[in-house]
Design a protein around this motif. Sequence first.
Motif, PDB file in Angstrom:
ATOM      1  N   UNK A  57     -58.166 -51.768  30.966  1.00  8.55           N
ATOM      2  CA  UNK A  57     -58.467 -52.742  32.006  1.00  8.55           C
ATOM      3  C   UNK A  57     -57.164 -53.346  32.512  1.00  8.55           C
ATOM      4  N   UNK A  58     -56.980 -53.347  33.826  1.00 10.92           N
ATOM      5  CA  UNK A  58     -55.805 -53.963  34.455  1.00 10.92           C
ATOM      6  C   UNK A  58     -56.277 -55.018  35.453  1.00 10.92           C
ATOM      7  N   UNK A  59     -55.731 -56.219  35.366  1.00  7.04           N
ATOM      8  CA  UNK A  59     -56.104 -57.273  36.300  1.00  7.04           C
ATOM      9  C   UNK A  59     -55.027 -58.344  36.319  1.00  7.04           C
ATOM     10  N   UNK A  60     -54.950 -59.075  37.425  1.00 10.55           N
ATOM     11  CA  UNK A  60     -54.040 -60.224  37.505  1.00 10.55           C
ATOM     12  C   UNK A  60     -54.728 -61.512  37.068  1.00 10.55           C
ATOM     13  N   UNK A 112     -55.300 -61.502  46.302  1.00 10.64           N
ATOM     14  CA  UNK A 112     -56.662 -61.333  45.822  1.00 10.64           C
ATOM     15  C   UNK A 112     -56.666 -61.174  44.298  1.00 10.64           C
ATOM     16  N   UNK A 113     -57.785 -61.545  43.663  1.00  8.62           N
ATOM     17  CA  UNK A 113     -57.979 -61.169  42.270  1.00  8.62           C
ATOM     18  C   UNK A 113     -58.407 -59.705  42.258  1.00  8.62           C
ATOM     19  N   UNK A 114     -57.619 -58.879  41.590  1.00  7.61           N
ATOM     20  CA  UNK A 114     -57.903 -57.446  41.598  1.00  7.61           C
ATOM     21  C   UNK A 114     -58.139 -56.946  40.185  1.00  7.61           C
ATOM     22  N   UNK A 115     -58.790 -55.807  40.101  1.00  8.41           N
ATOM     23  CA  UNK A 115     -59.127 -55.215  38.806  1.00  8.41           C
ATOM     24  C   UNK A 115     -59.207 -53.707  38.944  1.00  8.41           C
ATOM     25  N   UNK A 116     -58.662 -53.007  37.954  1.00  9.30           N
ATOM     26  CA  UNK A 116     -58.846 -51.563  37.812  1.00  9.30           C
ATOM     27  C   UNK A 116     -59.263 -51.300  36.372  1.00  9.30           C
ATOM     28  N   UNK A 117     -60.183 -50.372  36.176  1.00 10.12           N
ATOM     29  CA  UNK A 117     -60.676 -50.096  34.826  1.00 10.12           C
ATOM     30  C   UNK A 117     -61.032 -48.624  34.711  1.00 10.12           C
ATOM     31  N   UNK A 118     -60.833 -48.065  33.533  1.00 11.13           N
ATOM     32  CA  UNK A 118     -61.249 -46.687  33.301  1.00 11.13           C
ATOM     33  C   UNK A 118     -61.770 -46.530  31.885  1.00 11.13           C
ATOM     34  N   UNK A 140     -74.277 -62.230  35.147  1.00 11.85           N
ATOM     35  CA  UNK A 140     -74.214 -61.192  34.117  1.00 11.85           C
ATOM     36  C   UNK A 140     -74.700 -61.766  32.797  1.00 11.85           C
ATOM     37  N   UNK A 141     -75.659 -61.089  32.198  1.00 13.84           N
ATOM     38  CA  UNK A 141     -76.139 -61.435  30.867  1.00 13.84           C
ATOM     39  C   UNK A 141     -75.928 -60.227  29.976  1.00 13.84           C
ATOM     40  N   UNK A 142     -75.471 -60.476  28.759  1.00 14.18           N
ATOM     41  CA  UNK A 142     -75.349 -59.351  27.845  1.00 14.18           C
ATOM     42  C   UNK A 142     -74.303 -59.572  26.781  1.00 14.18           C
ATOM     43  N   UNK A 143     -73.923 -58.475  26.149  1.00 17.19           N
ATOM     44  CA  UNK A 143     -72.901 -58.486  25.104  1.00 17.19           C
ATOM     45  C   UNK A 143     -71.533 -58.513  25.785  1.00 17.19           C
ATOM     46  N   UNK A 144     -70.653 -59.403  25.321  1.00 15.80           N
ATOM     47  CA  UNK A 144     -69.352 -59.541  25.987  1.00 15.80           C
ATOM     48  C   UNK A 144     -68.244 -59.768  24.992  1.00 15.80           C
ATOM     49  N   UNK A 145     -67.022 -59.424  25.442  1.00 20.05           N
ATOM     50  CA  UNK A 145     -65.791 -59.690  24.692  1.00 20.05           C
ATOM     51  C   UNK A 145     -64.750 -60.233  25.667  1.00 20.05           C
ATOM     52  N   UNK A 146     -63.955 -61.170  25.224  1.00 24.23           N
ATOM     53  CA  UNK A 146     -62.789 -61.609  25.985  1.00 24.23           C
ATOM     54  C   UNK A 146     -61.659 -60.630  25.673  1.00 24.23           C
ATOM     55  N   UNK A 147     -61.133 -59.973  26.690  1.00 26.25           N
ATOM     56  CA  UNK A 147     -60.114 -58.953  26.497  1.00 26.25           C
ATOM     57  C   UNK A 147     -58.737 -59.604  26.352  1.00 26.25           C
ATOM     58  N   UNK A 148     -58.049 -59.273  25.249  1.00 32.38           N
ATOM     59  CA  UNK A 148     -56.659 -59.693  25.016  1.00 32.38           C
ATOM     60  C   UNK A 148     -56.460 -61.189  25.210  1.00 32.38           C
ATOM     61  N   UNK A 149     -57.385 -61.973  24.655  1.00 31.87           N
ATOM     62  CA  UNK A 149     -57.305 -63.439  24.717  1.00 31.87           C
ATOM     63  C   UNK A 149     -57.269 -63.975  26.143  1.00 31.87           C
ATOM     64  N   UNK A 150     -57.768 -63.201  27.085  1.00 38.71           N
ATOM     65  CA  UNK A 150     -57.835 -63.677  28.466  1.00 38.71           C
ATOM     66  C   UNK A 150     -56.541 -63.567  29.238  1.00 38.71           C
ATOM     67  N   UNK A 151     -55.570 -62.804  28.722  1.00 31.70           N
ATOM     68  CA  UNK A 151     -54.290 -62.662  29.406  1.00 31.70           C
ATOM     69  C   UNK A 151     -54.383 -61.617  30.518  1.00 31.70           C
ATOM     70  N   UNK A 152     -53.811 -61.894  31.697  1.00 36.13           N
ATOM     71  CA  UNK A 152     -53.740 -60.864  32.735  1.00 36.13           C
ATOM     72  C   UNK A 152     -52.731 -59.781  32.360  1.00 36.13           C
ATOM     73  N   UNK A 153     -52.966 -58.576  32.792  1.00 33.13           N
ATOM     74  CA  UNK A 153     -52.071 -57.433  32.614  1.00 33.13           C
ATOM     75  C   UNK A 153     -52.939 -56.200  32.377  1.00 33.13           C
TER      76      UNK A 153
END
Length: 228
Positions: free
Chosen positions: A107-110, A76-82, A182-195
């Motif tokens: 943010x942690x995700x594969x 599965x595509x998973x995500x954890x965030x705090x 989703x509409x709003x203000x956004x950023x690509x985290x760490x150039x889109x790399x998983x980890x």
Amino acid sequence: MKRVLFVFAILMLTTACLAQTGPTPPWEFRWGTAGDFVLYQTPYTAEGYIYDPSTYSWEHGTETGKSYFTVTADIEMYMSMNFDATDIYFHIADDGTEFFAEVDGELCSNNGQHLFVSSELDTKDLTNLFFVQDIFGRTKAWYENNGRTVPNPIPVEWYLKDHLDSDFRPGTYSQGGNAGQLWGVQWLIANGEPCCHPFTIKIVIKPEFHQPDGRYEMDPLVTVAPVL
């Protein structure tokens, strides 16, 4: 051990010849299912086979099921965030015109992720804190009903810095998050790399010089949308 392996290889070869069709995936997709688990199905039995040394094959027996294995794994595509905090309170008692708060998170995700400060399909203004009431409890409706000028909103700016950034970068507005949900203000985290990626969100508010007294608020949703 070599003898056992050899006989097992011959059995596999012969029974594979008996079943002329190749392996097919036996499992339905279960995308969106929580939890880790292992499932099994399709038992196999071979009975009464006699080994024929002239053909190097097992003959005369019967089998049920299939002799080949299929091994399938769905990730599965998973995500954890705090976040260190999600409620931010500014208390201002002078004529200052710029204040900021910084909130650390991870943010942690594969899969690569966009972080969104979401406006719930453009129904909320993410660039302003709006007047709620003054120090006497008089609301926006009271101001409007009594011919009084409602105090101007307080402008808000959003910035983020992840571990790859040398400085904070402003968010960009998007209507394309999560297939347009989703509409709003956004950023690509760490150039889109998983980890796992630490980051800091910076919220800047800019009240007017002598901003009228009162409470000003917004309540956006902060979430993520996968890089597709």
